[in-house]
Design an enzyme around this catalytic site. Structure first.
Site, PDB file in Angstrom:
ATOM      1  N   LYS A   1       4.468   0.529   9.369  1.00  0.00           N
ATOM      2  CA  LYS A   1       4.527   1.863   8.775  1.00  0.00           C
ATOM      3  C   LYS A   1       3.908   2.918   9.676  1.00  0.00           C
ATOM      4  O   LYS A   1       4.352   4.060   9.701  1.00  0.00           O
ATOM      5  CB  LYS A   1       3.813   1.844   7.418  1.00  0.00           C
ATOM      6  CG  LYS A   1       4.719   1.357   6.298  1.00  0.00           C
ATOM      7  CD  LYS A   1       4.000   1.393   4.972  1.00  0.00           C
ATOM      8  CE  LYS A   1       3.513   0.017   4.582  1.00  0.00           C
ATOM      9  NZ  LYS A   1       2.540  -0.024   3.523  1.00  0.00           N
TER      10      LYS A   1
ATOM     11  N   GLU B   1       0.872  -1.169   0.000  1.00  0.00           N
ATOM     12  CA  GLU B   1       0.000   0.000   0.000  1.00  0.00           C
ATOM     13  C   GLU B   1       0.912   1.222   0.000  1.00  0.00           C
ATOM     14  O   GLU B   1       1.803   1.321   0.850  1.00  0.00           O
ATOM     15  CB  GLU B   1      -0.888   0.001   1.250  1.00  0.00           C
ATOM     16  CG  GLU B   1      -1.895   1.126   1.172  1.00  0.00           C
ATOM     17  CD  GLU B   1      -2.788   1.264   2.399  1.00  0.00           C
ATOM     18  OE1 GLU B   1      -2.681   0.446   3.325  1.00  0.00           O
ATOM     19  OE2 GLU B   1      -3.586   2.219   2.399  1.00  0.00           O
TER      20      GLU B   1
ATOM     21  N   ARG C   1       6.179 -13.497   8.903  1.00  0.00           N
ATOM     22  CA  ARG C   1       6.843 -12.232   8.621  1.00  0.00           C
ATOM     23  C   ARG C   1       8.251 -12.217   9.205  1.00  0.00           C
ATOM     24  O   ARG C   1       8.580 -12.989  10.093  1.00  0.00           O
ATOM     25  CB  ARG C   1       6.107 -11.000   9.143  1.00  0.00           C
ATOM     26  CG  ARG C   1       5.036 -11.138  10.140  1.00  0.00           C
ATOM     27  CD  ARG C   1       4.499  -9.747  10.500  1.00  0.00           C
ATOM     28  NE  ARG C   1       3.451  -9.313   9.605  1.00  0.00           N
ATOM     29  CZ  ARG C   1       3.357  -8.090   9.083  1.00  0.00           C
ATOM     30  NH1 ARG C   1       4.248  -7.166   9.356  1.00  0.00           N
ATOM     31  NH2 ARG C   1       2.365  -7.776   8.309  1.00  0.00           N
TER      32      ARG C   1
HETATM   33  P1  ATP Z   1       2.907  -2.332   7.764  1.00  0.00           P
HETATM   34  O1  ATP Z   1       2.118  -2.839   8.930  1.00  0.00           O
HETATM   35  O2  ATP Z   1       4.348  -2.216   8.022  1.00  0.00           O
HETATM   36  O3  ATP Z   1       2.312  -1.124   7.155  1.00  0.00           O
HETATM   37  P2  ATP Z   1       1.609  -3.848   5.800  1.00  0.00           P
HETATM   38  O4  ATP Z   1       1.546  -5.317   5.725  1.00  0.00           O
HETATM   39  O5  ATP Z   1       0.379  -3.114   6.166  1.00  0.00           O
HETATM   40  O6  ATP Z   1       2.839  -3.490   6.705  1.00  0.00           O
HETATM   41  P3  ATP Z   1       1.666  -3.479   2.998  1.00  0.00           P
HETATM   42  O7  ATP Z   1       2.193  -2.346   2.209  1.00  0.00           O
HETATM   43  O8  ATP Z   1       0.221  -3.769   2.950  1.00  0.00           O
HETATM   44  O9  ATP Z   1       2.136  -3.207   4.466  1.00  0.00           O
HETATM   45  O10 ATP Z   1       2.495  -4.808   2.713  1.00  0.00           O
HETATM   46  C1  ATP Z   1       2.889  -5.278   1.446  1.00  0.00           C
HETATM   47  C2  ATP Z   1       3.326  -6.707   1.570  1.00  0.00           C
HETATM   48  O11 ATP Z   1       4.439  -6.819   2.453  1.00  0.00           O
HETATM   49  C3  ATP Z   1       2.232  -7.575   2.161  1.00  0.00           C
HETATM   50  O12 ATP Z   1       2.115  -8.727   1.361  1.00  0.00           O
HETATM   51  C4  ATP Z   1       2.714  -7.912   3.540  1.00  0.00           C
HETATM   52  O13 ATP Z   1       2.259  -9.156   3.957  1.00  0.00           O
HETATM   53  C5  ATP Z   1       4.232  -7.857   3.375  1.00  0.00           C
HETATM   54  N1  ATP Z   1       4.924  -7.562   4.637  1.00  0.00           N
HETATM   55  C6  ATP Z   1       4.737  -6.508   5.447  1.00  0.00           C
HETATM   56  N2  ATP Z   1       5.503  -6.590   6.544  1.00  0.00           N
HETATM   57  C7  ATP Z   1       6.221  -7.743   6.421  1.00  0.00           C
HETATM   58  C8  ATP Z   1       7.207  -8.414   7.230  1.00  0.00           C
HETATM   59  N3  ATP Z   1       7.617  -7.895   8.394  1.00  0.00           N
HETATM   60  N4  ATP Z   1       7.723  -9.576   6.778  1.00  0.00           N
HETATM   61  C9  ATP Z   1       7.333 -10.095   5.603  1.00  0.00           C
HETATM   62  N5  ATP Z   1       6.414  -9.525   4.801  1.00  0.00           N
HETATM   63  C10 ATP Z   1       5.860  -8.361   5.188  1.00  0.00           C
HETATM   64 MG    MG Z   2      -1.284  -3.004   4.893  1.00  0.00          MG
END
Ligand code: ATP
Ligand code: MG
Length: 573
Positions: free
Chosen positions: A290, A45, A280
């Protein structure tokens, strides 16, 4: 950290890793699913800068596609207008490119809003969705707990015509946020809570960075994501473990798309995306969401998203970490189904391992004190040629020049030496790196009692520091000529947090777990060649650590150095 052991473990992990997602894809291919091609996607995102956790997902998504000669899409999962922006999109592209990956196609999920809407309308027409007016609290109460069936919403049996009319009004902005939503009509008794008539559209009265004020309601992740995958013809959709319980809903949406005849057909075969989940990446001494990273930026705790202490890909790049080291960490931690916490020390080990191979060696003194070689007359010079990188012959050699006055590191001197201190102390012979042997004979202190000059003599017969008589000299000291050395600002970075898990801070506020010494600035002296150092280059300051010119603060001819990592793990807990 013993290198041998580390490598052995990593290989074992990698084998398991290969089995888990790889096996899944291999089986699909063997069964002749889809059209025989593998299409994956990385769907961030655009609401912040990607961090090392995202790098892990990039490594999985792009890596799996590469492994099977398939394709990987980069998709902006931009279905929630609140914090998204085009700047984040551009940054995402830069970071993924830097990590070493090239997407085969690029998509914005918001470009599919019209289609998603049509799909939702068709669900309504088929009696598979309804507009609900329960408040959020009521909706939660009706949904209930997994062990008992939930209660039907009083709006569940509206006619398709009524639902359609209300749904269109939602789109036009006729209703306030939270008053109406569209819910899929599935199963209020399902043990899977996500099946109990999940919300698939909600009202959000915010402008979207690309679609502006065109929409007043937006699809929920659980509805949008499978549609995005399906419309792009993705075959294997990999995400993190928390989505495992959402998988039946993912499949439900795909079934509805099949019913509506909306699945992509390639080479005569219908492409049916499937989702699988992996653990993760979590790292000690940092936070990785984020939302929290945004807080650090907005409250000015750090100098932006790319502050060298941030776990963002851009922060790591600015700090001097390499993409190869980040990919190495992904590989060593492997792909698993179990939640785990990776020690930041492993990442630092990967960084040192890569930089040791590629970094250019230079001498710099971070905490200078003056040495005077009494038997080297003013105007005379000692010159030597030394390798730029002993690990890489092709990096060539450089000239180093010593003069009567040198800078050495204050830590390399002790007036009253402790046991096993083999460096500079009165009466002790040391090696001046690459040059000769030197014996300290006396010191000069200022009124405050601080040592300001170290006097001594060099042995002219010991050129290169290896005397013909073969006598043993244990200590080797790095040095910089006072006459030729250049002054530089050096930023000494350390871990941003002092606690392994900042979220477990007793006060409940992760900011209280910050490491007060995460950055210190010093004035250093370095070899004159360092004047030409430019951002993107990696240096080893011999005996000290790895450094890189800061991309924002450096000017041509006047680099400001960031410490990437010390030579050894020296973190004090
Ligand atoms: P955040 O909580 O940091 O904003 P998010 O999962 O909401 O992370 P996205 O931009 O939606 O952020 O994530 C894009 C991809 O990255 C998703 O497929 C998510 O599962 C993966 N991802 C996010 N954090 C991790 C992590 N710590 N380890 C592995 N994959 C991750
Ligand atoms: Mg997300």
């Amino acid at each position: 950290m013993a290198e041998k052991h580390e490598t052995a473990t990593a290989e074992t992990e990698l084998d398991t890793a290969r089995h888990f997602l790889r096996q899944w894809i291999e089986e699909d291919l063997a069964q002749g699913k889809n059209d025989g091609t593998v299409v994956t996607r990385f769907p961030p995102e655009p609401n912040g800068w990607i961090h090392i956790g995202h790098a892990k997902a990039v490594w999985v998504d792009f890596g799996m596609a590469q492994l099977f000669g398939g394709r990987c899409h980069l998709r902006m999962d931009d279905t929630n207008p609140s914090k998204e922006s085009e700047d984040f999109v551009e940054q995402l592209k830069r970071d993924i490119t830097w990590l070493g990956y090239q997407w085969d196609s690029f998509y914005y999920a918001c470009d599919m809003f019209e289609t998603m809407w049509a799909i939702a309308e068709e669900l309504i027409q088929r009696g598979q969705a309804y507009v609900c007016e329960l408040s959020q609290e009521e909706w939660k109460a009706y949904r209930g707990v997994p062990t008992e069936p939930g209660k039907f919403s009083p709006y569940r049996d509206r006619s398709p015509e009524e639902n359609l009319a209300l749904f269109r009004k939602m789109r036009e902005g006729a209703f306030a946020e939270g008053t109406h939503c569209l819910r899929a009509k599935i199963d209020m008794a399902s043990p899977n809570i996500h099946f109990r008539d999940p919300v698939i559209y909600r009202i959000v009265d915010l402008p979207h960075y690309r679609t502006g004020t065109q929409w007043h309601c937006y699809p929920m992740y659980d509805f949008a994501h499978p549609i995005e995958d399906a419309l792009e013809g993705v075959t294997h959709s990999m995400c993190t473990l928390e989505f495992e319980v959402h998988r039946p809903l993912y499949d439900w949406v795909i079934d509805r798309l099949a019913e509506q005849g909306r699945l992509v057909v390639r080479s005569g075969k219908t492409i049916r995306p499937q989702q699988r989940e992996f653990a993760r990446l979590n790292l000690t001494y940092t936070v990785m969401s984020k939302r929290l990273l945004r807080q650090l930026v907005e409250e000015g705790v750090v100098d932006g998203w790319d502050d060298p202490r941030m776990p963002t890909v851009a922060g790591m790049r600015r700090r001097g970490y390499t993409a190869a080291a980040i990919r190495d960490l992904c590989e060593r931690t492997g792909i698993s189904k179990y939640k785990s916490l990776t020690d930041l020390a492993l990442l630092e080990w990967c960084v040192r391992d890569d930089l040791n191979r590629i970094a250019t060696r230079r001498m710099a003194v971070l905490n200078p004190v003056k040495v005077i070689i009494d038997n080297l007359p003013e105007g005379e010079e000692l010159v030597a040629e030394v390798p730029n990188n002993p690990e890489d012959e092709s990096a060539g050699k450089r000239r180093i020049v010593a003069t009567r006055e040198l800078w050495i590191d204050r830590d390399d001197f002790m007036e009253v030496p402790v046991k096993k201190f083999f460096r500079v102390t009165v009466g002790n012979e040391v090696r001046l790196r690459g040059l000769c042997l030197f014996t300290c004979t006396s010191i000069v202190k200022d009124a405050a009692g601080e040592v300001v000059e170290i006097h001594g003599t060099y042995d002219p017969e010991s050129r290169g520091g290896n005397p013909a008589d073969g006598r043993k000299v244990k200590g080797t000291i790095h040095w910089v000529s006072v006459k030729y050395g250049k002054p530089f600002e050096v930023r000494l970075y350390d871990r941003l947090f002092a606690m392994e898990d900042p979220m477990a801070c007793p006060s409940g506020n992760f900011l209280d777990a910050l490491n007060p010494e995460s950055m210190r600035t010093v004035q250093a002296y370095g070899e004159p060649l360092l004047e030409q150092a430019a951002p993107g280059e990696h240096y080893q300051f011999e005996r000290t650590g790895y450094f890189t010119p800061d991309v924002h603060a450096s000017k041509p001819g006047a680099p400001v150095f960031n410490r990437t990592v010390t030579l050894k793990d020296s973190f004090k807990k």
